[in-house]
Write a protein that holds these residues in place. Structure first.
Motif, PDB file in Angstrom:
ATOM      1  N   GLY A 217       0.797  -1.220   0.000  1.00  0.00           N
ATOM      2  CA  GLY A 217       0.000   0.000   0.000  1.00  0.00           C
ATOM      3  C   GLY A 217       0.823   1.260   0.000  1.00  0.00           C
ATOM      4  N   SER A 218       2.157   1.154   0.079  1.00  0.00           N
ATOM      5  CA  SER A 218       3.023   2.332   0.040  1.00  0.00           C
ATOM      6  C   SER A 218       3.780   2.356  -1.280  1.00  0.00           C
ATOM      7  CB  SER A 218       4.026   2.313   1.201  1.00  0.00           C
ATOM      8  OG  SER A 218       4.992   1.287   1.022  1.00  0.00           O
ATOM      9  N   THR A 219       4.295   3.520  -1.640  1.00  0.00           N
ATOM     10  CA  THR A 219       5.089   3.643  -2.862  1.00  0.00           C
ATOM     11  C   THR A 219       6.577   3.611  -2.591  1.00  0.00           C
ATOM     12  OG1 THR A 219       5.075   6.061  -2.722  1.00  0.00           O
ATOM     13  CG2 THR A 219       3.288   5.016  -3.962  1.00  0.00           C
ATOM     14  N   ASP A 220       6.975   3.703  -1.300  1.00  0.00           N
ATOM     15  CA  ASP A 220       8.400   3.743  -0.981  1.00  0.00           C
ATOM     16  C   ASP A 220       8.762   2.804   0.161  1.00  0.00           C
ATOM     17  OD1 ASP A 220       7.202   5.036   1.091  1.00  0.00           O
ATOM     18  OD2 ASP A 220       8.428   6.853   0.991  1.00  0.00           O
ATOM     19  N   ASP A 221       7.932   1.754   0.383  1.00  0.00           N
ATOM     20  CA  ASP A 221       8.236   0.756   1.404  1.00  0.00           C
ATOM     21  C   ASP A 221       8.318   1.396   2.788  1.00  0.00           C
ATOM     22  OD1 ASP A 221       8.709  -1.747   2.399  1.00  0.00           O
ATOM     23  OD2 ASP A 221      10.845  -1.796   1.879  1.00  0.00           O
ATOM     24  N   ASN A 222       7.420   2.330   3.059  1.00  0.00           N
ATOM     25  CA  ASN A 222       7.473   3.107   4.294  1.00  0.00           C
ATOM     26  C   ASN A 222       6.121   3.040   4.984  1.00  0.00           C
ATOM     27  OD1 ASN A 222       7.199   5.541   6.058  1.00  0.00           O
ATOM     28  ND2 ASN A 222       9.309   5.891   5.377  1.00  0.00           N
TER      29      ASN A 222
ATOM     30  N   ARG B 238      -7.408   9.250   2.089  1.00  0.00           N
ATOM     31  CA  ARG B 238      -8.829   8.905   2.132  1.00  0.00           C
ATOM     32  C   ARG B 238      -9.710  10.149   2.197  1.00  0.00           C
ATOM     33  NH1 ARG B 238      -9.824   3.279   2.803  1.00  0.00           N
ATOM     34  NH2 ARG B 238      -7.859   2.290   2.216  1.00  0.00           N
ATOM     35  N   LEU B 239      -9.171  11.219   2.759  1.00  0.00           N
ATOM     36  CA  LEU B 239      -9.939  12.461   2.846  1.00  0.00           C
ATOM     37  C   LEU B 239      -9.946  13.201   1.517  1.00  0.00           C
ATOM     38  CD1 LEU B 239      -8.707  13.774   6.316  1.00  0.00           C
ATOM     39  CD2 LEU B 239     -10.703  12.356   5.822  1.00  0.00           C
ATOM     40  N   THR B 240      -8.777  13.277   0.891  1.00  0.00           N
ATOM     41  CA  THR B 240      -8.650  14.074  -0.333  1.00  0.00           C
ATOM     42  C   THR B 240      -8.951  13.294  -1.599  1.00  0.00           C
ATOM     43  OG1 THR B 240      -6.297  13.540  -0.579  1.00  0.00           O
ATOM     44  CG2 THR B 240      -6.863  15.432   0.814  1.00  0.00           C
ATOM     45  N   GLY B 241      -8.896  11.962  -1.519  1.00  0.00           N
ATOM     46  CA  GLY B 241      -9.051  11.149  -2.716  1.00  0.00           C
ATOM     47  C   GLY B 241      -7.744  10.912  -3.437  1.00  0.00           C
ATOM     48  N   ASN B 242      -6.667  11.462  -2.930  1.00  0.00           N
ATOM     49  CA  ASN B 242      -5.357  11.281  -3.559  1.00  0.00           C
ATOM     50  C   ASN B 242      -4.619  10.150  -2.855  1.00  0.00           C
ATOM     51  OD1 ASN B 242      -3.059  11.646  -5.119  1.00  0.00           O
ATOM     52  ND2 ASN B 242      -2.236  13.233  -3.768  1.00  0.00           N
ATOM     53  N   GLU B 243      -5.087   8.910  -3.095  1.00  0.00           N
ATOM     54  CA  GLU B 243      -4.429   7.766  -2.489  1.00  0.00           C
ATOM     55  C   GLU B 243      -3.097   7.551  -3.188  1.00  0.00           C
ATOM     56  OE1 GLU B 243      -7.658   7.496  -3.389  1.00  0.00           O
ATOM     57  OE2 GLU B 243      -8.779   6.944  -1.605  1.00  0.00           O
ATOM     58  N   ILE B 244      -2.014   7.888  -2.512  1.00  0.00           N
ATOM     59  CA  ILE B 244      -0.707   7.914  -3.154  1.00  0.00           C
ATOM     60  C   ILE B 244      -0.155   6.516  -3.395  1.00  0.00           C
ATOM     61  CG2 ILE B 244      -0.133  10.147  -2.165  1.00  0.00           C
ATOM     62  CD1 ILE B 244       1.522   8.690  -0.077  1.00  0.00           C
ATOM     63  N   ALA B 245      -0.854   5.504  -2.938  1.00  0.00           N
ATOM     64  CA  ALA B 245      -0.338   4.150  -3.099  1.00  0.00           C
ATOM     65  C   ALA B 245      -0.582   3.598  -4.491  1.00  0.00           C
ATOM     66  CB  ALA B 245      -0.964   3.216  -2.067  1.00  0.00           C
ATOM     67  N   GLY B 246      -1.046   4.401  -5.419  1.00  0.00           N
ATOM     68  CA  GLY B 246      -1.205   3.941  -6.787  1.00  0.00           C
ATOM     69  C   GLY B 246      -2.616   3.532  -7.126  1.00  0.00           C
ATOM     70  N   PHE B 247      -3.408   3.054  -6.144  1.00  0.00           N
ATOM     71  CA  PHE B 247      -4.787   2.689  -6.397  1.00  0.00           C
ATOM     72  C   PHE B 247      -5.651   3.916  -6.198  1.00  0.00           C
ATOM     73  CE2 PHE B 247      -8.968   1.210  -5.166  1.00  0.00           C
ATOM     74  CZ  PHE B 247      -9.249   0.348  -6.205  1.00  0.00           C
ATOM     75  N   ASP B 248      -6.103   4.501  -7.272  1.00  0.00           N
ATOM     76  CA  ASP B 248      -6.845   5.755  -7.231  1.00  0.00           C
ATOM     77  C   ASP B 248      -8.333   5.450  -7.233  1.00  0.00           C
ATOM     78  OD1 ASP B 248      -7.989   8.217  -7.548  1.00  0.00           O
ATOM     79  OD2 ASP B 248      -6.609   8.897  -9.094  1.00  0.00           O
ATOM     80  N   GLY B 249      -8.972   5.584  -6.082  1.00  0.00           N
ATOM     81  CA  GLY B 249     -10.384   5.280  -5.984  1.00  0.00           C
ATOM     82  C   GLY B 249     -11.242   6.142  -6.889  1.00  0.00           C
ATOM     83  N   ARG B 250     -10.851   7.408  -7.077  1.00  0.00           N
ATOM     84  CA  ARG B 250     -11.656   8.299  -7.927  1.00  0.00           C
ATOM     85  C   ARG B 250     -11.616   7.853  -9.379  1.00  0.00           C
ATOM     86  NH1 ARG B 250      -8.979  13.901  -6.676  1.00  0.00           N
ATOM     87  NH2 ARG B 250      -7.170  12.548  -7.001  1.00  0.00           N
ATOM     88  N   ARG B 251     -10.454   7.325  -9.813  1.00  0.00           N
ATOM     89  CA  ARG B 251     -10.335   6.923 -11.214  1.00  0.00           C
ATOM     90  C   ARG B 251     -11.278   5.768 -11.545  1.00  0.00           C
ATOM     91  NH1 ARG B 251      -6.557   3.497 -13.746  1.00  0.00           N
ATOM     92  NH2 ARG B 251      -5.328   3.361 -11.837  1.00  0.00           N
ATOM     93  N   PHE B 252     -11.551   4.925 -10.549  1.00  0.00           N
ATOM     94  CA  PHE B 252     -12.412   3.781 -10.782  1.00  0.00           C
ATOM     95  C   PHE B 252     -13.841   4.020 -10.343  1.00  0.00           C
ATOM     96  CE2 PHE B 252      -8.223   1.665 -10.068  1.00  0.00           C
ATOM     97  CZ  PHE B 252      -8.016   1.356 -11.389  1.00  0.00           C
ATOM     98  N   GLY B 253     -14.118   5.175  -9.702  1.00  0.00           N
ATOM     99  CA  GLY B 253     -15.432   5.349  -9.100  1.00  0.00           C
ATOM    100  C   GLY B 253     -15.636   4.366  -7.963  1.00  0.00           C
ATOM    101  N   PHE B 254     -14.529   3.937  -7.349  1.00  0.00           N
ATOM    102  CA  PHE B 254     -14.571   2.906  -6.309  1.00  0.00           C
ATOM    103  C   PHE B 254     -15.270   3.449  -5.087  1.00  0.00           C
ATOM    104  CE2 PHE B 254     -12.100  -1.034  -5.289  1.00  0.00           C
ATOM    105  CZ  PHE B 254     -12.719  -1.290  -4.097  1.00  0.00           C
TER     106      PHE B 254
END
Length: 623
Positions: free
Chosen positions: A249-254, A267-283
């Motif tokens: 779930g992290s992009t830098d093993d942190n 989760r608040l902003t919608g900018n999930e930095i882990a690569g899985f973008d909920g907004r892009r999928f309408g998730f």
């Protein structure tokens, strides 16, 4: 100890209190435990991690998805510690994985009873426990292996500690409250912190101690939170990456990025930095907004008594002075309303307005507060039932809740259509009886005195009928995968889609064909991973079916940057991976991006022969 003492519990409790509590806990146990194995692996992502933790203590400690410790799940491992130990003790089966959640649910009901009973008595506590036990989302998640069950247990335990701290301003209870929230962080990261404003403000305003001491005590509670959560984070951060699994779930093993990003502010902003973008999928279902807690996807999970809880919170706080027997008692009651009202309002606002991934089952976080406020508020107004205004307000709450229940039931019109009429009639009759029982009597008050308890019992049946029906349907219908909800299907609910495909289909637990399972099991002990596949969807099924580690390339959704193509090639050259299975859904998640998982898939497809079994394309990396 006499039999009467065992039966009654505390000396001040009525004779019916202990038997009623026993019945409540038995009902909760039946709701959460009946037919538990029918859901199979439930959320196979966490089931696979529990299996891994039962095999490897290293996997258990770090929360690894696989016993070979390639990658962790995308949460802290608190809940997996419990399920992993259960699997070690009782073997790998659905019961050993799901029973801990059911027990945690029963314990949460019992603990909420203890919290409410302390200041409001057993009647209010029983009502609160009954509301929590029969809330549909609670029935769902206490039968499921997501981390939410343990999270709620830790937070209700924290609320109990705050109540004890407010009584006598003892520092130890504040430290315990902080430690409970810290354990909640180790269960589901920043979601545990949503209760902190209510906890801190309740103590700062209502504790019987000088202001300076209260501030110092709250700071000590915060230190306990950091210590109880931070020790695990520190160990993960200080362990060299080569000696531990990648932080999923992290992009830098942190792990801090995971906590603050994907499972935090993302989760608040919608900018999930882990690569899985909920907004892009309408998730997630319906978009954020003030009405999210009441909409088609979410309302049936939690909203049955949510309006009543909000109204009773305001009324109870305002009328505490009139209802309480003494000023000290009124102060404690106001503290309780501030505690649970703050919990409810803060959590509801964040869940309603968050732009990131949202699932309806997240509303379990509201259930203890709703239940506590309904029990406390009904108790406060019941004590004022001889007052016409108090009786009318209680009657209005009952009538409004019955009407709102009918509206929620109407969203699933084919689900027991007769129930709407029953709820409406009984609710309105009970409300009228409650209002009439407070009418001034010229001669004899006995008819009104007899009517009030009967009206209360009828009102309770009316307001709980809808959630009980949804809960029973949840028990009767097995559920699996990460996208689950309680009660019957909602025609108006909008599920997310990815690449034109229903998101729910992407994560359905599908057991592999016996021929695939037999192929993967051949010479499995000679390899570190019997199979690699993109994402956890297939990897969990193969791992649970064979009992051997499976590599989830790219973590949960296949978008984590691990392994790189070079790392994967080295593992293949070292004969550490036997098979690779392509996942047609992986492309939907990747979209147009060229990720590590797509590079690996392309490389395998161009360099290794493929065989197809039951529609599954398998590449033998040992050839």
């Amino acid at each position: 100890m006499t039999f009467r003492r065992v039966l009654r519990g505390r000396d001040e409790d009525p004779i019916w209190a202990r038997p009623a509590l026993t019945v409540l806990l038995v009902v909760a146990a039946l709701l959460y435990g009946w037919g538990l194995g029918a859901s199979g692996w439930a959320n196979s992502f966490y089931s696979a991690a529990a299996q891994a933790g039962s095999i490897s203590w290293k996997a258990w400690f770090f929360g690894s998805f696989d016993a070979a410790n390639f990658i962790t799940v995308d949460k802290t491992p608190g809940a997996l510690w419990v399920s992993g130990l259960s699997v070690r003790l009782f073997g790998l089966n659905p019961w050993s994985i799901l029973l801990p959640q059911a027990l945690e649910g029963v314990a949460t009901v019992a603990l909420l009873y203890a919290v409410v009973r302390r200041w409001f008595g057993p009647g209010a506590a029983l009502l609160s426990g009954a509301v929590l036990a029969t809330t549909p989302v609670a029935t769902l998640m206490y039968r499921y292996n997501n981390p939410d069950a343990l999270l709620m247990l830790t937070l209700v335990a924290g609320a109990y500690a705050i109540v004890r701290a407010v009584e006598d301003a003892r520092t130890g209870w504040l430290v315990l409250a902080g430690a409970c929230v810290g354990l909640g962080f180790l269960t589901k990261m920043l979601q545990a912190l949503l209760v902190l404003p209510a906890f801190a403000l309740t103590y700062l305003v209502f504790a019987p101690a000088p202001v300076g001491r209260r501030v110092r005590q709250v700071l000590l509670g915060g230190a306990a939170l950091v210590a109880s959560a931070g020790w695990w984070v520190a160990i993960v951060e200080l362990t060299p990456a080569r000696h531990r699994p990648y932080v999923g779930g992290s992009t830098d093993d942190n792990v801090l990025q995971l906590a603050l990003g994907y499972n935090g502010f993302g989760r608040l902003t919608g900018n999930e930095i882990a690569g899985f973008d909920g907004r892009r999928f309408g998730f997630g279902f319906d978009p954020p907004g003030w009405g999210r807690m009441f909409d088609a996807a979410t309302g049936g999970q939690i909203a049955w008594l949510l309006p009543a809880a909000l109204l009773l919170c305001l009324a109870g706080f305002a009328l505490a002075g009139r209802s309480a027997a003494a000023p000290a008692q009124a102060g404690r009651w106001r503290a309780a309303y501030a505690l649970w009202g703050g919990w409810l309002v803060t959590t509801a606002l964040i869940l309603s307005l968050m732009h990131g991934i949202f699932h309806p089952y997240y509303t379990l976080a509201l259930a203890p507060a709703v239940a506590a406020l309904v029990g406390m508020g009904a108790h406060t107004l019941w004590r004022l039932r001889s007052d016409r205004a108090g009786a009318n307000l209680l009657a209005a709450v009952v009538a409004g809740t019955a009407v709102w229940s009918c509206l929620l039931l109407d969203r699933s019109a084919a689900f027991h259509p007769w129930l709407r009429a029953v709820v409406a009639v009984t609710g309105l009759l009970a409300a009228a009886a409650l209002a009439w029982s407070a009418r001034p009597a010229r001669r004899d008050r006995r008819p009104a005195a007899l009517l009030a308890p009967l009206a209360a019992a009828t009102a309770l049946a009316a307001v709980l009928a809808g959630p009980v029906a949804y809960s029973l349907q949840t028990v009767a219908a097995p559920r699996s995968g990460p996208l689950v909800s309680a009660g019957p299907a909602m025609p108006g609910a909008r599920a997310g889609r990815a690449g034109g495909m229903d998101m729910a289909r992407l994560f359905v637990n599908r057991a592999p064909d016996p021929r695939v399972r037999a192929l993967l099991a051949q010479n499995a002990g000679a390899y570190t991973w019997v199979v690699a596949t993109v994402g956890s969807r297939g990897a969990a099924s193969y791992q649970l079916a064979t009992g051997w580690p499976a590599m989830a390339v790219g973590g949960f959704s296949g978008t984590d940057p691990t392994p790189t193509l070079a790392q994967f090639q080295r593992d293949v050259a070292a004969k550490r991976i036997h098979y690779f299975i392509g996942d047609p859904f992986a492309r939907a998640f990747a979209g147009t991006r060229v990720s590590d998982s797509t590079r690996i898939t392309d490389w395998v497809q161009h360099n290794y022969p493929a065989a197809t079994i039951d529609g599954v394309t398998i590449y033998d990396l040992s050839r």
